[in-house]
Design a protein around this motif. Structure first.
Motif, mmCIF file in Angstrom:
data_model
loop_
_atom_site.group_PDB
_atom_site.id
_atom_site.type_symbol
_atom_site.label_atom_id
_atom_site.label_comp_id
_atom_site.label_asym_id
_atom_site.label_seq_id
_atom_site.Cartn_x
_atom_site.Cartn_y
_atom_site.Cartn_z
ATOM 1 N N LEU A 57 35.548 -1.538 -88.085
ATOM 2 C CA LEU A 57 36.219 -1.690 -86.796
ATOM 3 C C LEU A 57 35.455 -0.954 -85.692
ATOM 4 O O LEU A 57 35.289 -1.469 -84.579
ATOM 5 N N LEU A 58 34.979 0.263 -85.987
ATOM 6 C CA LEU A 58 34.227 1.019 -84.989
ATOM 7 C C LEU A 58 32.886 0.356 -84.672
ATOM 8 O O LEU A 58 32.441 0.362 -83.518
ATOM 9 N N ILE A 59 32.231 -0.221 -85.684
ATOM 10 C CA ILE A 59 30.984 -0.957 -85.435
ATOM 11 C C ILE A 59 31.248 -2.140 -84.511
ATOM 12 O O ILE A 59 30.516 -2.381 -83.545
ATOM 13 N N SER A 60 32.333 -2.879 -84.775
ATOM 14 C CA SER A 60 32.675 -4.026 -83.936
ATOM 15 C C SER A 60 33.014 -3.585 -82.516
ATOM 16 O O SER A 60 32.637 -4.240 -81.535
ATOM 17 N N LEU A 61 33.741 -2.479 -82.385
ATOM 18 C CA LEU A 61 34.091 -1.971 -81.059
ATOM 19 C C LEU A 61 32.836 -1.597 -80.278
ATOM 20 O O LEU A 61 32.691 -1.952 -79.090
ATOM 21 N N GLY A 62 31.911 -0.895 -80.917
ATOM 22 C CA GLY A 62 30.666 -0.530 -80.248
ATOM 23 C C GLY A 62 29.877 -1.761 -79.816
ATOM 24 O O GLY A 62 29.351 -1.812 -78.698
ATOM 25 N N ALA A 63 29.798 -2.754 -80.690
ATOM 26 C CA ALA A 63 29.066 -3.976 -80.361
ATOM 27 C C ALA A 63 29.706 -4.705 -79.189
ATOM 28 O O ALA A 63 29.020 -5.218 -78.303
ATOM 29 N N ALA A 64 31.043 -4.767 -79.166
ATOM 30 C CA ALA A 64 31.741 -5.433 -78.070
ATOM 31 C C ALA A 64 31.489 -4.729 -76.741
ATOM 32 O O ALA A 64 31.307 -5.373 -75.704
ATOM 33 N N LEU A 65 31.462 -3.403 -76.762
ATOM 34 C CA LEU A 65 31.242 -2.636 -75.530
ATOM 35 C C LEU A 65 29.828 -2.826 -74.985
ATOM 36 O O LEU A 65 29.615 -2.833 -73.769
ATOM 37 N N ALA A 66 28.856 -2.989 -75.875
ATOM 38 C CA ALA A 66 27.449 -3.023 -75.442
ATOM 39 C C ALA A 66 26.954 -4.407 -75.070
ATOM 40 O O ALA A 66 26.000 -4.521 -74.285
ATOM 41 N N SER A 67 27.546 -5.468 -75.595
ATOM 42 C CA SER A 67 26.930 -6.791 -75.529
ATOM 43 C C SER A 67 26.698 -7.294 -74.104
ATOM 44 O O SER A 67 25.573 -7.649 -73.732
ATOM 45 N N VAL A 68 27.747 -7.361 -73.301
ATOM 46 C CA VAL A 68 27.595 -7.935 -71.964
ATOM 47 C C VAL A 68 26.707 -7.083 -71.063
ATOM 48 O O VAL A 68 25.791 -7.611 -70.414
ATOM 49 N N PRO A 69 26.903 -5.739 -70.986
ATOM 50 C CA PRO A 69 25.974 -4.938 -70.171
ATOM 51 C C PRO A 69 24.516 -5.054 -70.623
ATOM 52 O O PRO A 69 23.606 -5.124 -69.785
ATOM 53 N N ALA A 70 24.282 -5.096 -71.927
ATOM 54 C CA ALA A 70 22.909 -5.218 -72.418
ATOM 55 C C ALA A 70 22.318 -6.575 -72.069
ATOM 56 O O ALA A 70 21.134 -6.673 -71.704
ATOM 57 N N GLY A 71 23.120 -7.635 -72.193
ATOM 58 C CA GLY A 71 22.632 -8.957 -71.833
ATOM 59 C C GLY A 71 22.238 -9.042 -70.371
ATOM 60 O O GLY A 71 21.183 -9.584 -70.014
ATOM 61 N N ARG A 72 23.077 -8.483 -69.493
ATOM 62 C CA ARG A 72 22.751 -8.476 -68.063
ATOM 63 C C ARG A 72 21.501 -7.651 -67.789
ATOM 64 O O ARG A 72 20.660 -8.024 -66.966
ATOM 65 N N ALA A 73 21.385 -6.505 -68.471
ATOM 66 C CA ALA A 73 20.201 -5.663 -68.278
ATOM 67 C C ALA A 73 18.930 -6.401 -68.691
ATOM 68 O O ALA A 73 17.883 -6.253 -68.056
ATOM 69 N N SER A 74 19.015 -7.218 -69.759
ATOM 70 C CA SER A 74 17.813 -7.936 -70.206
ATOM 71 C C SER A 74 17.381 -9.000 -69.205
ATOM 72 O O SER A 74 16.199 -9.343 -69.140
ATOM 73 N N ASP A 75 18.329 -9.539 -68.418
ATOM 74 C CA ASP A 75 17.943 -10.474 -67.357
ATOM 75 C C ASP A 75 17.148 -9.774 -66.269
ATOM 76 O O ASP A 75 16.282 -10.384 -65.635
ATOM 77 N N ARG A 76 17.424 -8.484 -66.041
ATOM 78 C CA ARG A 76 16.708 -7.735 -65.006
ATOM 79 C C ARG A 76 15.423 -7.102 -65.543
ATOM 80 O O ARG A 76 14.386 -7.147 -64.896
ATOM 81 N N LEU A 77 15.510 -6.491 -66.722
ATOM 82 C CA LEU A 77 14.413 -5.668 -67.233
ATOM 83 C C LEU A 77 13.504 -6.397 -68.206
ATOM 84 O O LEU A 77 12.398 -5.919 -68.508
ATOM 85 N N GLY A 78 13.955 -7.521 -68.733
ATOM 86 C CA GLY A 78 13.220 -8.219 -69.774
ATOM 87 C C GLY A 78 13.874 -8.035 -71.127
ATOM 88 O O GLY A 78 14.667 -7.102 -71.328
ATOM 89 N N ARG A 79 13.548 -8.913 -72.063
ATOM 90 C CA ARG A 79 14.174 -8.873 -73.389
ATOM 91 C C ARG A 79 13.591 -7.756 -74.261
ATOM 92 O O ARG A 79 14.302 -7.083 -74.992
ATOM 93 N N LYS A 80 12.283 -7.576 -74.193
ATOM 94 C CA LYS A 80 11.612 -6.678 -75.138
ATOM 95 C C LYS A 80 12.105 -5.234 -75.061
ATOM 96 O O LYS A 80 12.345 -4.616 -76.107
ATOM 97 N N PRO A 81 12.274 -4.641 -73.861
ATOM 98 C CA PRO A 81 12.742 -3.245 -73.841
ATOM 99 C C PRO A 81 14.088 -3.052 -74.533
ATOM 100 O O PRO A 81 14.305 -2.030 -75.196
ATOM 101 N N LEU A 82 14.991 -4.024 -74.397
ATOM 102 C CA LEU A 82 16.297 -3.908 -75.050
ATOM 103 C C LEU A 82 16.176 -4.052 -76.563
ATOM 104 O O LEU A 82 16.881 -3.374 -77.326
ATOM 105 N N ILE A 83 15.282 -4.947 -77.022
ATOM 106 C CA ILE A 83 15.053 -5.095 -78.463
ATOM 107 C C ILE A 83 14.466 -3.808 -79.037
ATOM 108 O O ILE A 83 14.872 -3.335 -80.113
ATOM 109 N N TYR A 84 13.494 -3.214 -78.315
ATOM 110 C CA TYR A 84 12.930 -1.941 -78.777
ATOM 111 C C TYR A 84 14.026 -0.881 -78.898
ATOM 112 O O TYR A 84 14.088 -0.138 -79.883
#
Length: 402
Positions: free
Chosen positions: A259-286
């Motif tokens: 449950l905690l893993i799912s909660l963490g993933a839910a919190l991070a997904s949308v902000p990380a996706g938006r950040a990758s549109d600005r910063l690029g995909r690779k830095p977020l994957i790293y």
């Protein structure tokens, strides 16, 4: 014109329903029905056969249905009929009167799911501009995770039949929402013959690297997830959280970690996706790969349940970052718009094959633990950490993504 949250939620609504459905089917409905319809001494063998059959179909089905969708230049009929047949299969499965009927219902469910999700997986590269694909991938990731969270609650609270009915209803509602955005026809159909269409992506260096990236990260994830309950039982042993001891450990303990893993993933997904549109995909994957890789030794160094709760939330955050970006990454590197569904169907096998390989690690794990207590878990988590790191840094040579 940039799309808003409502558009992205509708686009990924069927992923929410699909995630809910498979969580309920694989963790609750199928094991319960096999136990109900089998002699006690055969239930594990029969369940294992169904899981193996499902894995084979999940490898073959999405590329095939994706190819047919590309070949015909259509997406809507596949999602429509796949969702309807999925709902029917769920009802047949939960009311199966014999193991043979259960097997047929499960086969129908697999075919129906492939029929819908093979072509459906092409919608982000089909419909989303490159500058918004990270956001779209983030919304898809959070809906997939929330589908699992809701399924976990439903599996705990409701009897079997209502679980299947709810899965069927959500399946139809999710399909209806996503279908409202799907064009009836693609600009062009793919004229390639089947074998050429299947071979073409593997001749593309960027696609091969993206595939290997996901393959390795998913292999690390399933190695850690599959045997986590055994690690808790054999190594951690005591489960105290919030000042109390969990009484149904390790089952209750691993559920809370999940449950905690799912909660963490839910919190991070949308902000990380938006950040990758600005910063690029690779830095977020790293970032995600390094975070996941470094957490594995910490699990070994601090085998205390209260600390594992914090590590689980961190794991979920880093995993959510990866979920938010990997779909956008592969969408960026696809070269042929006429083969989106074929290529995405092939790419999705990078989830299924690691699951099979992780299951095959059970015997070596037992042998290593028999040689020295905990040795198998040491090798297991260090391997998982290595796969996370290797998978993340394989994106560096990719040319058609930044």
């Amino acid at each position: 014109m940039r799309h808003g949250p409502g558009w992205f939620l509708r686009l990924s609504a069927y992923w929410f329903a699909t995630s809910f459905k498979w969580f309920v089917v694989l963790l609750v409905l199928l094991p319960a029905k096999v136990a109900e319809l089998s002699p006690p001494e055969e239930k594990a063998t029969r369940l294992g056969f169904l899981f193996s059959l499902g894995a084979v179909m999940a490898i073959l089905g999405p590329p095939l249905m994706g190819y047919l969708s590309d070949r015909l230049g259509r997406r809507r009929p596949f999602l429509l009929w796949g969702s309807l047949l999925t709902a029917l299969a769920l009802l047949l499965l939960v009311h199966a009167p014999s193991y043979g009927a259960l097997l047929l219902a499960y086969l129908l469910l697999q075919v129906a799911d492939d029929l819908a999700t093979g072509p459906y997986s092409a919608l982000i590269p089909d419909l989303v501009p490159k500058g918004e694909r990270g956001t779209a991938s983030g919304y898809m990731g959070v809906l997939q995770v929330l589908g699992q969270v809701l399924a976990g609650a439903v599996g705990f609270l409701l009897p079997l039949a209502p679980q299947a009915y709810l899965a069927a209803l959500l399946n139809l509602l999710g399909a209806a929402l996503s279908l409202s955005l799907v064009p009836d026809r693609l600009p062009r159909a793919n004229p390639r013959p089947f074998l050429r269409a299947m071979a073409a992506p593997w001749q593309d260096r960027d696609f091969l690297l993206v595939y290997l990236t996901r393959f390795l990260v998913m292999l690390g994830f399933y190695l850690a997830q599959t045997y986590l309950q055994y690690y808790l039982a054999d190594v951690v042993k005591t489960f105290q959280a919030l000042g109390r001891t969990l009484t149904e450990a390790p089952f209750q303990a691993v559920a809370l970690l999940g449950l905690l893993i799912s909660l963490g993933a839910a919190l991070a997904s949308v902000p990380a996706g938006r950040a990758s549109d600005r910063l690029g995909r690779k830095p977020l994957i790293y970032l995600s790969g390094v975070g996941l890789g470094l957490l594995m030794p910490l699990i070994l160094l601090f085998p205390r349940y209260d600390l594992l709760l914090s590590l689980a939330l961190l794991f979920g955050l880093f995993y959510g970052v990866y979920l938010a970006v990997d779909w956008a990454l592969v969408a960026d590197v696809l070269k042929d718009p006429e083969a989106h569904a074929t290529d995405m169907g092939l790419w999705q096998t990078a989830i299924v094959v690691p699951q099979v390989l992780a299951g095959a690690f059970g015997r070596p794990l037992d042998l290593l633990n028999a040689q020295e207590a905990g040795l198998g878990y040491l090798v297991l988590f260090l391997l998982a950490g290595g796969f996370f790191l290797l998978g993340a840094f394989l994106v560096a040579p990719i040319r058609r993504a930044r």
